[in-house]
Each structure stands twice: as C-alpha cells, then as structure tokens.
Design a protein around this motif. Structure first.
Motif, PDB file in Angstrom:
ATOM      1  N   ALA A   1     -22.089  12.403 -74.119  1.00  0.00           N
ATOM      2  CA  ALA A   1     -23.329  12.644 -74.861  1.00  0.00           C
ATOM      3  C   ALA A   1     -23.966  13.991 -74.542  1.00  0.00           C
ATOM      4  O   ALA A   1     -24.852  14.437 -75.282  1.00  0.00           O
ATOM      5  N   VAL A   2     -23.556  14.666 -73.472  1.00  0.00           N
ATOM      6  CA  VAL A   2     -24.100  15.994 -73.180  1.00  0.00           C
ATOM      7  C   VAL A   2     -23.835  16.958 -74.337  1.00  0.00           C
ATOM      8  O   VAL A   2     -24.621  17.873 -74.588  1.00  0.00           O
ATOM      9  N   THR A   3     -22.756  16.756 -75.069  1.00  0.00           N
ATOM     10  CA  THR A   3     -22.441  17.636 -76.203  1.00  0.00           C
ATOM     11  C   THR A   3     -23.471  17.525 -77.323  1.00  0.00           C
ATOM     12  O   THR A   3     -23.480  18.362 -78.225  1.00  0.00           O
ATOM     13  N   MET A   4     -24.334  16.520 -77.265  1.00  0.00           N
ATOM     14  CA  MET A   4     -25.370  16.368 -78.288  1.00  0.00           C
ATOM     15  C   MET A   4     -26.701  16.978 -77.857  1.00  0.00           C
ATOM     16  O   MET A   4     -27.695  16.865 -78.571  1.00  0.00           O
ATOM     17  N   VAL A   5     -26.726  17.625 -76.692  1.00  0.00           N
ATOM     18  CA  VAL A   5     -27.950  18.240 -76.172  1.00  0.00           C
ATOM     19  C   VAL A   5     -27.933  19.737 -76.457  1.00  0.00           C
ATOM     20  O   VAL A   5     -27.010  20.439 -76.056  1.00  0.00           O
ATOM     21  N   ASP A   6     -28.960  20.223 -77.147  1.00  0.00           N
ATOM     22  CA  ASP A   6     -29.099  21.658 -77.391  1.00  0.00           C
ATOM     23  C   ASP A   6     -29.319  22.348 -76.053  1.00  0.00           C
ATOM     24  O   ASP A   6     -30.276  22.043 -75.336  1.00  0.00           O
TER      25      ASP A   6
ATOM     26  N   LEU B   1     -19.762  14.407 -81.562  1.00  0.00           N
ATOM     27  CA  LEU B   1     -18.852  13.336 -81.178  1.00  0.00           C
ATOM     28  C   LEU B   1     -18.277  12.609 -82.385  1.00  0.00           C
ATOM     29  O   LEU B   1     -17.118  12.190 -82.370  1.00  0.00           O
ATOM     30  N   ARG B   2     -19.081  12.467 -83.460  1.00  0.00           N
ATOM     31  CA  ARG B   2     -18.565  11.781 -84.647  1.00  0.00           C
ATOM     32  C   ARG B   2     -17.372  12.518 -85.227  1.00  0.00           C
ATOM     33  O   ARG B   2     -16.328  11.921 -85.521  1.00  0.00           O
ATOM     34  N   THR B   3     -17.516  13.834 -85.380  1.00  0.00           N
ATOM     35  CA  THR B   3     -16.420  14.620 -85.955  1.00  0.00           C
ATOM     36  C   THR B   3     -15.230  14.666 -85.007  1.00  0.00           C
ATOM     37  O   THR B   3     -14.075  14.519 -85.435  1.00  0.00           O
ATOM     38  N   LEU B   4     -15.470  14.850 -83.726  1.00  0.00           N
ATOM     39  CA  LEU B   4     -14.367  14.877 -82.770  1.00  0.00           C
ATOM     40  C   LEU B   4     -13.598  13.557 -82.765  1.00  0.00           C
ATOM     41  O   LEU B   4     -12.372  13.544 -82.620  1.00  0.00           O
ATOM     42  N   ALA B   5     -14.303  12.458 -82.945  1.00  0.00           N
ATOM     43  CA  ALA B   5     -13.638  11.158 -82.948  1.00  0.00           C
ATOM     44  C   ALA B   5     -12.646  11.034 -84.100  1.00  0.00           C
ATOM     45  O   ALA B   5     -11.709  10.239 -84.030  1.00  0.00           O
TER      46      ALA B   5
ATOM     47  N   PRO C   1     -25.160  12.089 -84.632  1.00  0.00           N
ATOM     48  CA  PRO C   1     -24.009  11.763 -83.775  1.00  0.00           C
ATOM     49  C   PRO C   1     -23.063  12.941 -83.510  1.00  0.00           C
ATOM     50  O   PRO C   1     -22.033  12.759 -82.875  1.00  0.00           O
ATOM     51  N   GLU C   2     -23.397  14.132 -84.036  1.00  0.00           N
ATOM     52  CA  GLU C   2     -22.493  15.266 -83.854  1.00  0.00           C
ATOM     53  C   GLU C   2     -22.675  15.900 -82.480  1.00  0.00           C
ATOM     54  O   GLU C   2     -23.783  15.901 -81.931  1.00  0.00           O
TER      55      GLU C   2
ATOM     56  N   GLU D   1     -22.463  20.153 -91.816  1.00  0.00           N
ATOM     57  CA  GLU D   1     -23.157  20.402 -90.551  1.00  0.00           C
ATOM     58  C   GLU D   1     -23.014  21.868 -90.159  1.00  0.00           C
ATOM     59  O   GLU D   1     -22.034  22.533 -90.493  1.00  0.00           O
ATOM     60  N   GLY D   2     -23.977  22.381 -89.432  1.00  0.00           N
ATOM     61  CA  GLY D   2     -23.931  23.750 -88.961  1.00  0.00           C
ATOM     62  C   GLY D   2     -22.997  23.908 -87.779  1.00  0.00           C
ATOM     63  O   GLY D   2     -22.631  22.931 -87.113  1.00  0.00           O
ATOM     64  N   PRO D   3     -22.614  25.146 -87.463  1.00  0.00           N
ATOM     65  CA  PRO D   3     -21.709  25.385 -86.338  1.00  0.00           C
ATOM     66  C   PRO D   3     -22.409  25.194 -85.000  1.00  0.00           C
ATOM     67  O   PRO D   3     -23.634  25.317 -84.896  1.00  0.00           O
ATOM     68  N   LEU D   4     -21.625  24.894 -84.000  1.00  0.00           N
ATOM     69  CA  LEU D   4     -22.144  24.748 -82.643  1.00  0.00           C
ATOM     70  C   LEU D   4     -21.719  25.942 -81.795  1.00  0.00           C
ATOM     71  O   LEU D   4     -20.614  26.464 -81.949  1.00  0.00           O
ATOM     72  N   PRO D   5     -22.586  26.370 -80.871  1.00  0.00           N
ATOM     73  CA  PRO D   5     -22.224  27.475 -79.984  1.00  0.00           C
ATOM     74  C   PRO D   5     -21.314  26.991 -78.861  1.00  0.00           C
ATOM     75  O   PRO D   5     -21.256  25.788 -78.554  1.00  0.00           O
TER      76      PRO D   5
END
Length: 275
Positions: free
Chosen positions: A214-219, A231-235, A228-229, A168-172
C-alpha cells in the motif's frame, strides 16, 4: 548502453529519500540507507502503510554518520548527535526481532508531534547481524528485505502506459522508492533477469522480485493516500506465483564500492524471471 540515472538512499525507514550523484555501496546497501527506524513505544516499526506522514519527514545525515537532521513542514528542523554505541533495545520489523540503539527523548518527542502518535527513533547497532533471504544471501539495515532495490525507467514506462489506458495519470519514480534507477534497458522488467550486475566499482547479486504494498498508493510529496492505483493495474499483469504483485527487483551486495550517476550497468549473468 544501460546506465545509472538516479541514486537515492533513505536514512530513516519510511521517511523521505536523499538523492545523490555518487554513493558508497556497503554490504548493507548505499551508505546510511535505512540505518534509522521510527518505532512505537513498544518497539514496533512504523511504516507508511499505517503512518503516511512519515514521508513528510526529510532526513539528512553527515557523511560520517555522526549527525542527523530531521525536517518537517510546520515542525521545523531538529539536529541530533547520533548515538551509535549505546545500549540496544528490542525492536520488531515485520514480526522479526532485531535490536536498535534509542536516540533519546528529544527526537522522540519531535517525531511523536509530527506523527501524532508516541514514537521513538532507533539506529542499527554495530553488532547488527541480519541475514537477508533470496537467491543471493546478504545483509541490510532496516530495509524491508535485501540491501538494494533497482527499478528501470522502461519498467515504470510500461506501468504508466497501462495507467494511461485506464485514464489515470502517470506516477513518478519516487512512488516506488528505488535505490538505483537504470535507464537504457529497452525491455521493461529487465532487472528481473539480471542475476549479476557490475556498476562503478561494486557488484550486486539478484535476490528476489520486489513485492509491492500500500505504500505505492502514498503520494511521496504530500503524504496523501488514495487507491486503488497503482496496485489495481499492477495486479492485471504483474501477479507473482507466490501471491501479491511485483515491480522492480532486490539485490544483495557482492562487492562494496563506489557508485555514481552515469555509471554503466553491466550484467554478467542473466536468468529467468521468477514470475
């Protein structure tokens, strides 16, 4: 030396943030942070969890808080004089009853058009007496809980490493909507253990870990929502004992003051992580 590298306040809950080089830290957090909230006609708060288009709205508020401007793609901008003393109406935030000063029909119509649902805008009233929970009691406007959310670059760096392992790509950083970003802590999640922080002329006390949703899944640029990222990885490595996943930490304001990008972050008391 750990320092503040980003400061962001969010005038309207759920909408875009305003990055600044310096800010006044009030008992309720960075000045004007979450002092406005979009609600349904029934007074229930709107959130990116259900209304991701909120992030397309970019607010700006004058230093004295008397004028609010809202802007959104395809809808132009709207400037309104802020009503800070009118009659307050009941509002609902996570099932908790508060009050808010309605900002009128003009801004309500504009928001309803942008969001595609009947909406109104309310402001925190002068007698807002909210008490937030956690290790250190405090107050806040319409934030989810405590006044200040801190996240470190090391913490985000570890998540992005784990996302890369999954292809997966990085998140800002803005995906997690922190108020204060700290760089210079070598260990990820150091903010979890910082129980007393001095920065600028202000002091903060740790309240609790930040539970993610789920806000973490909103660009935060386009309002596109996917999963699911992360949250999937954080879980996989950040599950909390009480349930959910945690990422970053919340703080109450012990001493108001001025905070600037570049300020040293001094931890006066350390504790164990609640995880």
């Amino acid at each position: 030396m750990p320092v503040v590298t980003e400061l962001t306040y969010y005038p309207v809950k759920g909408c875009a943030g305003v990055p600044v080089d310096q800010a006044r830290l009030t008992p309720a957090g960075l000045a004007h942070d979450r002092s406005f909230m979009v609600v349904s006609e029934e007074g229930v708060f709107r959130t990116q969890r259900r209304d991701p288009r909120l992030i397309l709205i970019r607010p700006a508020v004058t230093h004295d808080g008397t004028r609010l401007t809202l802007e959104a793609p395809d809808f132009g901008s709207l400037a309104v004089d802020v009503d800070a003393s009118g009659p307050a109406r009941p509002v609902d935030l996570f099932g908790n009853a508060y009050r808010g000063i309605d900002q009128g029909d003009t801004v309500a119509d504009w928001l309803s058009s942008v969001l595609g649902a009947p909406s109104r805008l309310v402001r925190v009233p002068p007698d807002h007496d909210r008490v937030t929970d956690g290790r250190t009691p405090g107050t806040s406007g319409y934030a989810d809980s405590s006044a200040v959310h801190i996240l470190s670059r090391a913490t985000l760096g570890l998540l992005n490493e784990k996302l890369a392992e999954r292809g997966e790509g990085p998140l800002p950083m803005n995906r997690f909507r922190p108020n204060i970003v700290v760089d210079g802590w070598p260990e990820p999640h150091t903010e979890d253990r910082a129980h007393h922080i001095a920065l600028g002329s202000a002091e903060l006390g740790y309240t609790k870990l930040a539970v993610r949703c789920a806000v973490t899944m909103v660009d935060q640029e386009t309002a596109a929502r996917s999963g699911p990222e992360p949250l999937r990885t954080l879980a996989g490595y950040r599950r909390a004992a009480q349930g959910g996943v945690v990422f970053g930490a919340k703080f109450a304001v012990l001493r108001p003051g001025k905070v600037s990008v570049g300020d040293e972050v001094v931890v006066g008391e350390w504790g164990e992580s609640e995880r």
